[in-house]
Motif scaffolding. Structure first.
Motif, short mmCIF file in Angstrom:
data_model
loop_
_atom_site.label_atom_id
_atom_site.label_comp_id
_atom_site.label_asym_id
_atom_site.label_seq_id
_atom_site.Cartn_x
_atom_site.Cartn_y
_atom_site.Cartn_z
N ALA A 1 35.96 -8.14 -5.31
CA ALA A 1 34.76 -7.37 -5.66
C ALA A 1 33.75 -7.36 -4.52
O ALA A 1 32.80 -6.58 -4.54
CB ALA A 1 34.12 -7.95 -6.92
N VAL A 2 33.93 -8.25 -3.55
CA VAL A 2 33.07 -8.30 -2.37
C VAL A 2 33.93 -7.97 -1.15
O VAL A 2 34.91 -8.66 -0.87
CB VAL A 2 32.42 -9.69 -2.21
CG1 VAL A 2 31.60 -9.75 -0.92
CG2 VAL A 2 31.54 -10.00 -3.42
N GLY A 3 33.57 -6.91 -0.46
CA GLY A 3 34.32 -6.52 0.72
C GLY A 3 33.90 -7.32 1.94
O GLY A 3 32.70 -7.53 2.17
N VAL A 4 34.86 -7.80 2.72
CA VAL A 4 34.58 -8.51 3.97
C VAL A 4 35.04 -7.61 5.12
O VAL A 4 36.19 -7.15 5.15
CB VAL A 4 35.30 -9.87 4.02
CG1 VAL A 4 35.08 -10.54 5.38
CG2 VAL A 4 34.80 -10.78 2.90
N TYR A 5 34.13 -7.37 6.06
CA TYR A 5 34.43 -6.53 7.22
C TYR A 5 34.28 -7.38 8.48
O TYR A 5 33.23 -7.99 8.71
CB TYR A 5 33.48 -5.33 7.30
CG TYR A 5 33.74 -4.29 6.23
CD1 TYR A 5 34.45 -3.13 6.52
CD2 TYR A 5 33.30 -4.49 4.93
CE1 TYR A 5 34.70 -2.17 5.54
CE2 TYR A 5 33.55 -3.55 3.94
CZ TYR A 5 34.24 -2.39 4.25
OH TYR A 5 34.50 -1.46 3.27
N ILE A 6 35.34 -7.45 9.27
CA ILE A 6 35.35 -8.22 10.51
C ILE A 6 35.44 -7.25 11.68
O ILE A 6 36.45 -6.57 11.86
CB ILE A 6 36.54 -9.20 10.55
CG1 ILE A 6 36.54 -10.09 9.30
CG2 ILE A 6 36.49 -10.05 11.81
CD1 ILE A 6 37.81 -10.91 9.14
N ASP A 7 34.35 -7.15 12.44
CA ASP A 7 34.29 -6.21 13.57
C ASP A 7 34.71 -4.81 13.13
O ASP A 7 35.48 -4.12 13.82
CB ASP A 7 35.16 -6.70 14.73
CG ASP A 7 34.57 -7.92 15.41
OD1 ASP A 7 33.33 -8.02 15.48
OD2 ASP A 7 35.35 -8.79 15.86
N GLY A 8 34.23 -4.40 11.96
CA GLY A 8 34.46 -3.05 11.46
C GLY A 8 35.71 -2.86 10.65
O GLY A 8 35.93 -1.78 10.10
N ILE A 9 36.56 -3.90 10.51
CA ILE A 9 37.83 -3.78 9.80
C ILE A 9 37.71 -4.44 8.43
O ILE A 9 37.33 -5.61 8.32
CB ILE A 9 38.98 -4.42 10.60
CG1 ILE A 9 39.09 -3.77 11.98
CG2 ILE A 9 40.30 -4.30 9.84
CD1 ILE A 9 39.37 -2.29 11.94
#
Length: 781
Positions: free
Chosen positions: A135-143
Motif C-alpha cells: 500500500a506504500v510505494g517505494v521509489y529508488i532513484d525513480g524506480i
C-alpha cells in the motif's frame, strides 16, 4: 543434549574485515581535497551549509510532484529528510526512518527479518509475500520497488528521502493508497573525492562503507561513483546449539553500487545506476501464548526429553530453533538497475525516459512457531514413538521476482501554467514456494501433523497514463497555485498455483486464474502563500491498489482493488527569519474494498480479503526551532480509523464484524521530540550533544478476533518507545573533513512486539531490539 547444529562464525564476517581494509585503502589514495563541484547538488549543499551556520532552516529540494521544488512550497504532506540528517542520527536502513516522519511505522514483516513492512497513516500490509501488493510505494532513484526483500538495504550515500503521506493518486499512482517513500542517492560529482564510514556497537555490530568519486573521467563529460557497504551483527535472541552469529536478530549483509552520469549531447543527459544487495538474517520468534491444548502439549515436551518450550513471560530472548528450518536463515539477493535520459529542449518542454529492472532471489526459512520439542502424533499412531514437533516451521520458502518498468515523461512551464504528462508500463513475474510442518494438538498429549508443499507463479502487467496541470496566475504574483490531474491504470494478472497437503492422506490441488482491473484516478489542490514563507493548501485525491490473489491458497477467489479518496488541508511555514519551522495537516481518507491481511484459522495461513468500507481521520504536526547552536524539533501524528462495513467468514458464515474488527499494526499516536546543542571549539572542531525520544502507541495485533482464538492473550503489541542520545564531533585533519560519534539507542530498554501471529495452538512473536551502544567514525576527502 545438542538440539541444533552448532556453527562458528560465517565466512562473511572475515570478508567484512577484508573489504573494510580495501575500502579504507581506496579512500586514502583518493585526492586529499576536492574543489567545490559546480552542480545543482553542490549548490544545494553549499546553501545548506550556509543556512546551518546561520542557524536558519535550509531548503530541501524534493520531487514529490515529479519536478524539482522546495519542500516548503509543495502543497502536500511530505517529510523531507536530508542525507545529513540520516548520517547524524546514524540511520542505516529504512526502519530508522520511523522517528523522522509522523504517522510512519516500519515493522518486521511476517516470516522474515529481511523485509520491512511499511505503514503510513495506518495503511500498509504486514505480509511481504510475493503475491501481495504493497500500500506504500517505494521509489529508488525513480524506480518503483514493490518488494520488501529488495528494500532491505543500507543507506551509505543518500542525498535525500521524501516520505509522502496519504494517497498519491496521479503522479505516483501504482499502489500508493497509503503513501510513498522516494529515496534518492547522491549523484557522481564533477571532481574526484572519497567518503568512508565505520561504526561498531553492541552485538558486535559493524557497519563499514566507502563511496569513491572519479570526477570527470579523462576529460570526458562523464563522471562515475562507486559505493559499497558491509553490515554485520550477532543476534540477541539466544538460540542454544548455535553460535551468536546465528541467534535471532543476527545479520550479515553487503551491497555495492555504481552510478554513471554525463552529457550525451547538448541538453541531453544520461544517468545510469546499478545496485546489488545481499542480506542474510535470522529471526528470533518466541512463544507468548496459546490454546489450552497447545500450552499443555508443547509444554510437555521437555519432560519427554525434548528441548524446553517456554511460553509467555515477555521478551525472554530465548528460543529453541527447529533445525529442519536451516537454522532459521533468510537470504535475499537483489539487483536494481536504472537508466534515465533527460532532454532539456526548452523551459516549455523537458522529456524523460526512465527505464528500470529488478532481479530478486530469496530463500527464507523460519521456525515462526517460536520453538520445537518432542511430542506424540497420531498420523500414524505408534505407541511410545515420539518425534520433533513445532507449531509452525517453514523448512523452505524460495522465491523469485523479475521486474521491468518503463516510464516516459514530458514536463515544462508555459506562461502561467506548468504540466507533467506521462506513460507508465510495469511487468513483473513472481514465483514462490512454501514447505511447512504444522503440529496441531488435538489433546494435551497428542497432535496431528500437517505437511504442506505449495506455491504459485503470478504474471502482472500494468499500463498507466497520467497528467497534471498547474496554474500560477500572474495577477497573484506566483502566490496562488491550482492543480488538477488524472491517471488511468489497467492491471492484468494471471495465476498458477498448487498445493500438496499430507496428514492422514495426501491431497493435491491446482488453480489457474486470469483477471483484469482498471481505474481512473484524480487529484486536485489549491495553495496560496499568505506570506513569503507561509503556505496554506487544500488537497483532494484518489488512489488505487491493484487486486490480486492469495497466491498459494488454491481455490481462494481473487481479492479486488482497494480504492481511496482523501481530503486534506494544511499549512507550511518558516517563521522568525527562518529560525522556526511549523508544518501541519488535517486529513480524512475514505477506503472502499480496503485490503486487509488477516489470519485464517481454517487454512492455517494469512489471507488478504476486501474489508468493504473504512474511514481514516487524523492530523499531523511537524515543528522545529533553531537558534545559535540550539535546536529543538519534533513531530506528532494521530490517526483514528473506523470500519464502516466489514463482512468476514466466521466459521464459514459471512458476518459483519465491523463493530469488533481491529486495525492491525496501526498506532493511533506517533510522536517524537529531539533536542541538540552544538558549539564551536575553534581548532578542536565542533561538538554537538543530541537526544531524541520517540513513541508509537500500542497497536492491535490482529484484525478479526473471531478468526484468532488466542487473540486476547496479545490484544496489543505494546507501546514502542526509543530514547536515544549521541555525542558528535566534526573537525578537519590534513584537509579532510572528519566526524566521530558515540551513541546509545533504546536507553530505557523498552521492548515491544514488532510482529505476532496466532497459529491456533500457539501465539508467537518477535520483539524489538534491546538497549545498545556504539561508536562511529567518518572521513570525507
Amino acid at each position: 543434549m545438542n538440539y541444533g547444529e552448532f556453527s562458528g562464525k560465517t565466512g562473511a564476517r572475515k570478508a567484512l574485515f577484508s573489504a573494510s581494509a580495501i575500502a579504507i585503502s581506496l579512500a586514502l589514495v583518493a585526492p586529499a581535497q576536492a574543489e567545490e563541484a559546480d552542480s545543482s547538488e553542490a549548490a544545494q549543499n553549499a546553501a545548506t551549509q550556509s543556512a546551518s551556520n546561520s542557524g536558519q532552516f535550509q531548503d530541501i529540494i524534493v520531487t514529490a510532484r515529479r519536478r524539482a521544488e522546495r519542500a516548503q512550497d509543495t502543497p502536500l504532506s511530505v517529510s523531507a529528510i536530508s542525507g545529513e540528517e540520516v548520517a547524524k542520527l546514524n540511520i542505516t536502513r529504512l526502519e530508522g526512518l520511523e522517528q523522522m516522519a509522523p504517522s510512519l511505522r516500519v515493522s518486521t514483516a511476517s516470516g522474515s527479518a529481511n523485509s520491512p513492512a511499511i505503514f503510513i497513516r495506518g495503511i500498509g500490509t504486514i505480509t511481504t509475500a510475493l503475491y501481495a501488493e504493497p500500500a506504500v510505494g517505494v521509489y529508488i532513484d525513480g524506480i518503483y520497488s514493490p518488494r520488501g526483500a529488495v528494500n532491505t538495504f543500507d543507506l551509505p550515500d543518500v542525498a535525500n528521502i521524501e516520505v509522502l503521506r496519504g494517497p498519491q493518486g496521479t503522479l505516483f499512482g501504482r499502489n500508493t493508497t497509503g503513501g510513498a517513500i522516494v529515496l534518492t542517492t547522491k549523484a557522481p560529482t564533477d571532481d574526484p573525492g572519497a567518503q568512508m564510514r565505520f561504526s561498531y556497537g553492541t552485538d558486535n555490530e559493524i557497519v563499514a562503507s566507502a563511496v569513491l568519486q572519479s570526477g570527470k573521467i579523462g576529460g570526458s563529460p562523464f563522471a562515475l561513483k562507486v559505493s559499497g557497504q558491509i553490515h554485520s551483527r550477532d543476534g540477541w535472541v539466544e538460540t542454544p546449539g548455535y553460535d551468536k552469529s546465528k541467534w535471532g536478530g543476527a545479520l550479515d549483509a553487503y551491497s555495492f553500487g555504481a552510478a554513471l552520469v554525463g552529457d550525451l549531447a547538448p541538453n541531453l543527459t544520461f544517468d545510469g545506476r546499478v545496485r546489488y544487495n545481499h542480506v542474510a538474517s535470522y529471526s528470533g520468534w518466541e512463544p507468548i501464548g496459546g490454546s489450552a491444548n497447545g500450552i499443555a502439549y508443547f509444554g510437555l515436551g521437555e519432560s519427554l526429553g525434548g528441548p524446553p518450550f517456554k511460553i509467555g513471560g515477555g521478551a525472554d530472548d530465548l528460543t529453541y530453533r527447529d533445525p529442519r528450518a536451516d537454522g532459521g536463515r533468510a537470504v535475499a539477493k537483489s539487483w536494481v538497475a536504472s537508466g534515465t535520459l533527460t532532454w532539456d529542449i526548452s523551459e516549455a518542454l523537458t522529456l524523460k525516459s526512465i527505464t528500470g529492472g529488478i532481479w530478486l532471489d530469496q530463500a527464507f526459512n523460519a521456525n515462526i512457531g517460536g520453538g520445537y520439542t518432542l511430542g506424540a502424533v497420531v498420523n500414524p499412531y505408534v505407541p511410545g514413538q515420539l518425534e520433533y514437533v513445532s507449531p509452525h516451521t517453514t523448512t523452505a520458502n524460495p522465491g523469485r521476482g523479475r521486474q521491468f518498468t518503463q516510464e516516459l515523461q514530458a514536463l515544462g512551464d508555459l506562461g502561467d501554467f506548468n504540466y507533467v504528462v506521462g506513460l507508465y508500463y510495469f511487468r513483473e513475474r513472481t514465483n514462490e514456494g512454501y514447505t511447512t510442518i504444522i503440529d496441531f494438538p488435538l489433546a494435551p498429549t497428542y497432535a496431528i501433523r500437517l505437511d504442506t508443499d505449495k506455491g504459485f507463479e503470478i504474471l502482472s502487467k500494468s499500463y498507466a497514463a497520467y497528467g497534471q496541470l498547474g496554474w500560477k496566475p500572474s495577477f497573484a504574483d506566483g502566490n496562488l497555485e491550482i492543480t488538477a490531474g488524472l491517471r488511468y491504470t489497467k492491471d492484468d494478472k494471471t495465476l498458477d498455483s498448487w498445493n500438496v497437503s499430507s496428514s492422514t492422506s495426501t491431497t493435491t490441488t491446482t488453480q489457474t486464474s486470469k483477471d483484469s482491473w482498471d481505474n481512473l484516478g484524480w487529484s486536485t489542490s489549491i495553495s496560496y502563500k499568505v506570506a513569503p514563507d507561509v503556505l496554506l493548501y487544500g488537497r483532494a485525491s484518489s488512489a488505487y491498489r491493484s487486486g490480486g490473489y492469495n497466491g498459494p491458497t488454491v481455490g481462494a477467489p481473487p481479492f479486488g482493488p482497494e480504492k481511496a479518496t482523501t481530503y486534506e488541508v494544511g499549512f507550511k511555514s518558516d517563521l522568525a527569519d527562518r529560525h522556526i519551522r511549523l508544518n501541519g495537516s488535517f486529513f480524512q481518507t475514505n477506503y472502499d474494498d480496503l485490503q486487509v491481511n488477516a489470519y485464517n484459522s481454517i487454512i492455517l495461513s494469512n489471507a488478504i480479503t476486501n474489508a468493504a468500507k473504512a474511514r481514516y481521520r487524523g492530523f499531523e504536526l511537524e515543528a522545529a526551532l533553531r537558534y545559535a547552536g540550539f535546536e529543538l524539533d519534533g513531530n506528532v501524528g494521530y490517526v483514528d480509523p473506523k470500519y464502516k462495513d466489514y463482512v468476514y467468514l466466521v466459521s464459514g458464515v459471512p458476518t459483519d464484524v465491523s463493530s469488533v474488527a481491529k486495525f492491525a499494526y496501526v498506532s493511533k499516536w506517533t510522536y517524537r521530540i529531539g533536542a541538540q546543542y552544538g558549539f564551536d571549539a575553534g581548532d578542536a572542531g565542533t561538538f554537538t550533544v543530541r537526544a531524541d525520544y520517540s513513541v508509537k502507541s500500542s497497536p492491535p495485533g490482529y484484525s478479526v478476533p473471531a478468526a484468532t482464538p488466542n487473540y486476547l492473550q496479545i490484544a496489543t503489541l505494546g507501546r514502542d518507545e526509543n530514547l536515544s542520545a549521541r555525542l558528535m564531533w566534526r573537525g578537519t585533519i590534513g584537509g579532510a573533513s572528519v566526524n566521530a560519534q558515540v551513541f546509545g539507542e533504546n536507553l530505557t530498554d523498552k521492548r515491544a512486539l514488532t510482529f505476532a501471529s496466532d497459529f491456533s495452538s500457539i501465539v508467537s512473536g518477535v520483539y524489538s531490539r534491546p538497549r545498545r551502544y556504539g561508536v562511529s567514525f567518518g572521513i570525507d576527502f
